[in-house]
Design a protein around this motif. Sequence first.
Motif, short mmCIF file in Angstrom:
data_model
loop_
_atom_site.label_atom_id
_atom_site.label_comp_id
_atom_site.label_asym_id
_atom_site.label_seq_id
_atom_site.Cartn_x
_atom_site.Cartn_y
_atom_site.Cartn_z
N ASP A 292 0.83 -1.12 -0.06
CA ASP A 292 0.02 -0.01 0.01
C ASP A 292 1.06 1.24 0.04
OD1 ASP A 292 -1.90 2.24 0.55
OD2 ASP A 292 -3.14 0.74 1.61
N VAL A 293 0.81 1.82 -1.15
CA VAL A 293 1.84 2.98 -1.31
C VAL A 293 1.66 4.29 -0.41
CG1 VAL A 293 2.48 2.72 -3.64
CG2 VAL A 293 0.42 3.99 -3.07
N VAL A 294 0.23 4.34 0.09
CA VAL A 294 -0.05 5.32 1.04
C VAL A 294 0.42 5.13 2.20
CG1 VAL A 294 -2.07 6.64 2.16
CG2 VAL A 294 -2.09 5.85 -0.27
N GLY B 20 0.91 -7.27 1.28
CA GLY B 20 -0.40 -8.12 1.40
C GLY B 20 -0.30 -9.04 0.26
N VAL B 21 -0.89 -10.14 0.38
CA VAL B 21 -1.03 -11.08 -0.58
C VAL B 21 -2.33 -10.99 -0.90
CG1 VAL B 21 0.89 -12.48 -0.03
CG2 VAL B 21 -1.29 -13.18 0.97
N GLU B 22 -3.13 -11.56 -2.32
CA GLU B 22 -4.44 -11.76 -2.85
C GLU B 22 -4.35 -13.07 -3.57
OE1 GLU B 22 -7.93 -9.29 -5.10
OE2 GLU B 22 -5.92 -8.64 -5.11
N ILE B 23 -5.27 -13.96 -3.45
CA ILE B 23 -5.18 -15.24 -4.14
C ILE B 23 -6.70 -15.30 -4.35
CG2 ILE B 23 -5.55 -16.64 -1.59
CD1 ILE B 23 -3.96 -18.81 -3.16
N GLY C 86 -1.02 -6.95 6.05
CA GLY C 86 -0.49 -6.76 7.40
C GLY C 86 0.24 -5.32 7.28
N MET C 87 0.32 -4.82 8.58
CA MET C 87 0.99 -3.30 8.45
C MET C 87 1.51 -3.13 9.84
SD MET C 87 -2.12 -1.11 7.88
CE MET C 87 -3.10 -2.20 6.93
N PHE C 88 2.43 -2.21 9.94
CA PHE C 88 2.96 -1.81 11.56
C PHE C 88 3.34 -0.38 11.26
CE2 PHE C 88 6.79 -3.32 9.83
CZ PHE C 88 7.63 -2.68 10.40
N ASN D 255 0.09 -2.36 15.27
CA ASN D 255 0.08 -3.65 14.33
C ASN D 255 -1.10 -3.85 13.91
OD1 ASN D 255 3.09 -3.81 14.93
ND2 ASN D 255 2.35 -4.35 16.89
N ALA D 256 -1.17 -4.37 12.57
CA ALA D 256 -2.84 -4.56 12.15
C ALA D 256 -2.72 -5.63 11.11
CB ALA D 256 -3.49 -3.49 11.73
#
Length: 177
Positions: free
Chosen positions: A17-19, A29-32, A44-46, A58-59
């Motif tokens: 996520d560039v923002v 992230g991954v998308e399947i 996932g992000m922190f 953390n999320a």
Amino acid sequence: MSLALQGKAQLLAVNTDVVMDAIMSPAVGVEITMGKKSSLNINGMFGNNLFGRDVRFNAIQPEWRVYFSGRPMYHHYCGIIGLLASYKTKYDNKWHDGDGGGIGLSLGYVLPLTNRLSIDFHTSLGAFFYHQKEYEDVEGYDYDAENVNEDGYPVANAHGTRYIPLRIGISVAYTIK
């Protein structure tokens, strides 16, 4: 009697996520693909000291997407998004240290740039349920001594619900076949 089997390629994409990256909070992230029109996206992000302020979190965000175009990871979609987060931040001279979870609806558009590279514009709105420890930002204040359970751990003294964007931004995705 004959039996015909048809093999289908499973699509997998990795994204960032560039923002979130721009505000110094790495997000990957991954998308399947999960069917002919749907996919599962997990991000996932922190973050730590965002904009030089005392903000830590953390999320993880799972999202089930259904694409209107009839194929996953292509053009318009709507979905159901979840959010699980742990955070500690200071505002209004008060620390807010807690955990929360949310669920909501998401909308987005995936703009393909090449066969493998795309840009995902997304937004969402949902209910975020939280429980947290709130304590004053006063020197020498020991919140642990004020509100602890029988095991000595601090307990939440505030809880509630907020209706917020659970995710909003622009992601760059690379599809791996």
